[in-house]
Design a protein around this motif. Structure first.
Motif, PDB file in Angstrom:
ATOM      1  N   ASN A  12       5.477 -18.818  12.734  1.00  0.00           N
ATOM      2  CA  ASN A  12       5.144 -19.561  14.454  1.00  0.00           C
ATOM      3  C   ASN A  12       5.410 -19.090  16.062  1.00  0.00           C
ATOM      4  N   CYS A  22       3.603 -27.746  21.805  1.00  0.00           N
ATOM      5  CA  CYS A  22       2.852 -28.944  20.525  1.00  0.00           C
ATOM      6  C   CYS A  22       4.335 -29.755  21.367  1.00  0.00           C
ATOM      7  N   ASP A  24       6.342 -29.136  18.704  1.00  0.00           N
ATOM      8  CA  ASP A  24       7.004 -29.590  17.512  1.00  0.00           C
ATOM      9  C   ASP A  24       7.641 -28.747  16.671  1.00  0.00           C
ATOM     10  N   ARG A  26      10.338 -27.747  17.423  1.00  0.00           N
ATOM     11  CA  ARG A  26      12.119 -27.864  16.824  1.00  0.00           C
ATOM     12  C   ARG A  26      12.083 -28.842  16.338  1.00  0.00           C
ATOM     13  N   PRO A  27      11.686 -30.254  16.389  1.00  0.00           N
ATOM     14  CA  PRO A  27      11.969 -31.196  14.788  1.00  0.00           C
ATOM     15  C   PRO A  27      11.171 -30.628  13.870  1.00  0.00           C
ATOM     16  N   THR A  28      10.405 -29.565  13.856  1.00  0.00           N
ATOM     17  CA  THR A  28       9.653 -28.905  12.375  1.00  0.00           C
ATOM     18  C   THR A  28      10.768 -28.314  11.944  1.00  0.00           C
ATOM     19  N   SER A  31      13.618 -30.010  10.444  1.00  0.00           N
ATOM     20  CA  SER A  31      13.741 -30.999   9.200  1.00  0.00           C
ATOM     21  C   SER A  31      14.145 -30.184   8.164  1.00  0.00           C
ATOM     22  N   ARG A 111       0.504 -26.029  11.450  1.00  0.00           N
ATOM     23  CA  ARG A 111       1.203 -26.227  10.738  1.00  0.00           C
ATOM     24  C   ARG A 111       1.757 -27.384  10.295  1.00  0.00           C
ATOM     25  N   ALA A 113       2.749 -30.867   7.458  1.00  0.00           N
ATOM     26  CA  ALA A 113       3.234 -31.179   7.520  1.00  0.00           C
ATOM     27  C   ALA A 113       3.863 -31.286   5.627  1.00  0.00           C
ATOM     28  N   GLU A 136      -2.617 -31.351   9.111  1.00  0.00           N
ATOM     29  CA  GLU A 136      -3.247 -30.747   9.868  1.00  0.00           C
ATOM     30  C   GLU A 136      -3.624 -29.280   9.299  1.00  0.00           C
TER      31      GLU A 136
END
Length: 266
Positions: A12, A22, A24, A26-28, A31, A111, A113, A136
């Protein structure tokens, strides 16, 4: 250093992904399971507090150069605040004096999902289960022509050939090899020949996403340093290993998975 924490940085925050904003990351991260998030947070706290962890150690981890300890620690603290506190945005590392790869052969791992996968027959099966079609893609750039690789389909199919190939080209006595990529959306024959410290790849393109076969053929051979060839493919492999570890996927046959972890130093 915990291998999961090391893989998080390599997947990452390396030279390819570390400059993306992007929004994303932190939320990735959040999760994933609570135990994985805690592991990453603890790892950040340890390297921030560790005076022996400096620019040299960070460059070995990510291929990103920092000029001094203070700049590195400021970056790590800002990244920690973004991931685990109220930091407004992802911090950026300093500009690099040079890139480690050329546009002759570059891979963008992306990255993708994830969907739930608790058990799989082997690494190929796990990849097919974890990544749905439409998430992706990875992007292989061949002489500036982008070729999409679907994780759940193309990458899953080529894994069993890719790991042995990377093992082979790293051997000092390697001279040449042929490989057939057998996905119907990434179908090609590669003849790989060693030239000093580099590899010349002569390709016969049969079918790729986007129908770029003629253009790829026109662009000719790709010539890439052996270490770069391995490191570019390792971006994709590291992404997969990180996700399998984070999801605690149990593999009935872990032969290829363990060989891949050895290749990427996980």
């Amino acid at each position: 250093m915990d291998p999961h924490f090391r893989n998080f940085f390599r997947a990452n925050l390396d030279l390819e992904r570390g400059y993306e904003k992007c929004g994303d990351l932190r939320p990735t991260l959040l999760s994933f399971s609570d135990s994985y998030v805690t592991l990453i947070r603890t790892g950040f706290e340890e390297i921030i507090a560790d005076d022996s962890f400096g620019p040299d150690e960070y460059e070995r981890l990510t291929d990103i150069e920092f000029s001094d300890q203070e700049t590195l620690k400021t970056y790590l603290r800002e990244m920690y605040d973004y991931l685990f506190s109220d930091g407004p945005e992802q911090s950026m590392p300093p500009e690099q004096s040079s890139m480690k790869a050329t546009m002759s052969f570059v891979i963008q791992a992306g990255r993708p999902a994830l969907r739930e996968c608790r058990r799989a027959a082997d690494m190929r099966d796990a990849v097919g289960e974890m990544y749905a079609l439409g998430v992706e893609d990875a992007i292989l750039v061949w002489n500036r022509v982008p070729v999409r690789l679907s994780y759940g389909y193309d990458v899953a199919i080529l894994l069993d050939d890719l790991a042995p190939l990377l093992e082979e080209v790293r051997r000092p006595e390697f001279s040449d090899a042929e490989v057939f990529w057998g996905s119907d959306t990434f179908s090609a024959e590669w003849e790989i020949v060693r030239e000093d410290d580099s590899l010349r790849i002569r390709a016969r393109w049969h079918s790729v996403l986007g129908n770029y076969e003629s253009l790829l053929t026109e662009r000719g051979d790709a010539v890439v340093h052996t270490e770069v060839f391995v490191s570019e493919w390792s971006k994709v492999l590291r992404r997969i290993v990180t996700d399998i570890d984070a999801e605690f996927v149990e593999l009935n046959d872990d032969d290829i998975f363990l060989r891949v972890k050895s290749l990427i130093g996980a």
